[in-house]
Design an enzyme around this catalytic site. Structure first.
Site, short mmCIF file in Angstrom:
data_model
loop_
_atom_site.label_atom_id
_atom_site.label_comp_id
_atom_site.label_asym_id
_atom_site.label_seq_id
_atom_site.Cartn_x
_atom_site.Cartn_y
_atom_site.Cartn_z
N HIS A 102 54.44 5.92 31.80
CA HIS A 102 53.44 5.63 30.76
C HIS A 102 53.91 4.58 29.76
O HIS A 102 53.62 4.67 28.57
CB HIS A 102 53.04 6.91 30.04
CG HIS A 102 52.29 7.88 30.90
ND1 HIS A 102 51.53 7.51 31.98
CD2 HIS A 102 52.20 9.25 30.83
CE1 HIS A 102 50.98 8.58 32.53
NE2 HIS A 102 51.38 9.65 31.87
N HIS A 111 44.54 9.78 28.11
CA HIS A 111 45.29 10.94 28.59
C HIS A 111 44.98 12.22 27.82
O HIS A 111 45.89 12.95 27.42
CB HIS A 111 46.78 10.66 28.53
CG HIS A 111 47.60 11.39 29.56
ND1 HIS A 111 47.41 12.72 29.86
CD2 HIS A 111 48.60 10.97 30.37
CE1 HIS A 111 48.29 13.09 30.79
NE2 HIS A 111 49.01 12.04 31.13
N ASP A 163 49.41 16.46 40.94
CA ASP A 163 49.78 15.38 40.03
C ASP A 163 49.83 14.10 40.86
O ASP A 163 50.88 13.52 41.11
CB ASP A 163 51.13 15.64 39.36
CG ASP A 163 51.42 14.66 38.22
OD1 ASP A 163 50.52 13.85 37.90
OD2 ASP A 163 52.53 14.70 37.67
N GLU A 223 42.91 10.83 34.58
CA GLU A 223 43.24 9.51 34.03
C GLU A 223 42.72 8.43 34.96
O GLU A 223 43.24 8.25 36.06
CB GLU A 223 44.75 9.37 33.86
CG GLU A 223 45.41 10.52 33.11
CD GLU A 223 46.84 10.74 33.58
OE1 GLU A 223 47.67 9.82 33.44
OE2 GLU A 223 47.12 11.84 34.11
#
Length: 377
Positions: A133, A204, A276, A342
């Site tokens: 990120h 997010h 994920d 996201e």
């Protein structure tokens, strides 16, 4: 007599303050978000639409602090994770990215490195050997300039200087948060650069449609408009393959409870402790936002649709939450008690030549719209 009048005046002022507070849904105190960081003013901003929806935002990291959405009976509850005070975002414990804007490059970059036009750039390794990120002090950890244009629209701007967090080019970012009367939370990202550079901004927020972070999200029913996903290796980096979801627990093309297959004997789920991963949206990249995902909570009746212009969406099921992070009202952020969706380009794109490029050139404008639309049934 003067004393009696003074007491009445004080009582009236207190009652007025109490009445004013009841007009809104917010449970946090604006004063707890008012400060100055590195010479820039930080505050809390409130957006409201005509239907009673309400959200609060701090311009530190552009974090969405609260977002209130109605259930099937019209009862409002806060459906995002967050903190009660600014200090808890600045000096975070546990999950850092709650409700934040992510970048310059969202998701993971392998080994914290990439090469652009023959030049190797070194980034922070803040997720094992990966850059996650954007690095240690990326867009979620800076103060954005904020202008609230009207009760439903907040415009945030930030100048990211050349080589901030290791990325080349001066990047000027304008981001708009809007709460429409169609019960849409619209995030519009725009950016320009003076030097070729990778850009992959995303939002997010962590959602729990039960409200107030009650229970887990295993009973939430998810639909993803994606026939493929990008499988990962042991350190969560894409292998470069686009794999079919057909016949796997990654297939959410029809509505499926998140918990139905999350613990299946499937290598990709074991590598990520659950979901994920990045899904490759069937629509691809589009000029206007199109439907990418739908989440339905059968308990409250709340529905959240996610629309985007982007070609991918990362679905994260809160697998690395462990209760060490304490949120609003002292609620623990527990294992699989929230989810993030996201919208983005694919992870590790700077090192993956077969993935759609995220390089932004001088003279071009980066434009990415994500919409979280709420309803109930």
């Amino acid at each position: 007599m003067k004393k009696i009048f003074l007491m009445l005046a004080v009582a009236g002022l207190f009652a007025a303050c109490q009445t004013e507070k009841k007009e809104g849904l917010s449970q946090v105190n604006q004063k707890d978000f008012q400060s100055e960081i590195n010479g820039k003013k930080v505050d809390l901003y409130t957006l409201k639409n005509a239907n009673g929806m309400e959200m609060t935002v701090t311009n530190f990291g552009a974090h969405v602090v609260e977002l209130f959405a109605p259930d099937r009976d019209g009862k409002f509850a806060d459906v995002v994770l967050g903190h009660d005070k600014l200090d808890e975002y600045v000096n975070f414990a546990g999950e850092r990215f709650l409700g934040a804007t992510i970048g310059r490059v969202g998701n993971r970059i392998a080994n914290g490195k990439f090469t652009l036009d023959g030049v190797e750039y070194t980034l922070d390794q803040n997720n094992g050997t990966n850059c996650l990120h954007g690095g240690n002090k990326s867009l979620d950890m800076v103060v954005w300039d904020a202008v609230q244009e009207n009760p439903q629209k907040l415009v945030l701007t930030y100048h990211s200087p050349d080589m901030e967090c290791g990325f080349p080019g001066n990047l000027d970012i304008t981001m708009t948060y809007e709460l429409t009367d169609q019960n849409e939370f619209v995030v519009t990202h725009e950016a320009t650069t003076d030097k070729k550079t990778p850009v992959n901004l995303t939002h997010h927020s962590f959602f729990n449609l039960h409200g107030n972070c009650e229970g887990d999200i295993n009973d939430h029913v998810l639909t993803l408009a994606a026939s493929k996903f990008t499988p990962i290796d042991s350190v969560m980096i894409p292998t470069g393959v686009l794999q079919d979801v057909e016949g796997t627990p990654m297939d959410f093309r029809t509505p499926t409870a998140i918990g139905e297959r999350v613990d299946a004997d499937f290598e990709q789920l074991k590598l990520a402790r659950g979901y994920d991963h990045n899904w490759v949206l069937d629509k691809g990249q589009t000029a206007e936002p199109e439907l990418a995902a739908t989440v339905y909570d059968p308990v409250s009746g709340r529905v959240m649709e996610v629309l985007t212009t982007e070609p991918g969406i990362q679905f994260y099921g809160g697998n690395f939450m462990d209760g060490s992070s304490i949120g609003k009202k002292g609620v623990k952020h527990n294992f699989r008690a929230s989810l993030a969706l996201e919208t983005q380009h694919y992870p590790d794109t700077p090192n993956q030549p077969n993935f759609p490029t995220i390089n932004l050139e001088p003279g071009q404008k980066y434009h990415h719209v994500c919409i979280y639309k709420f309803s109930a049934k």
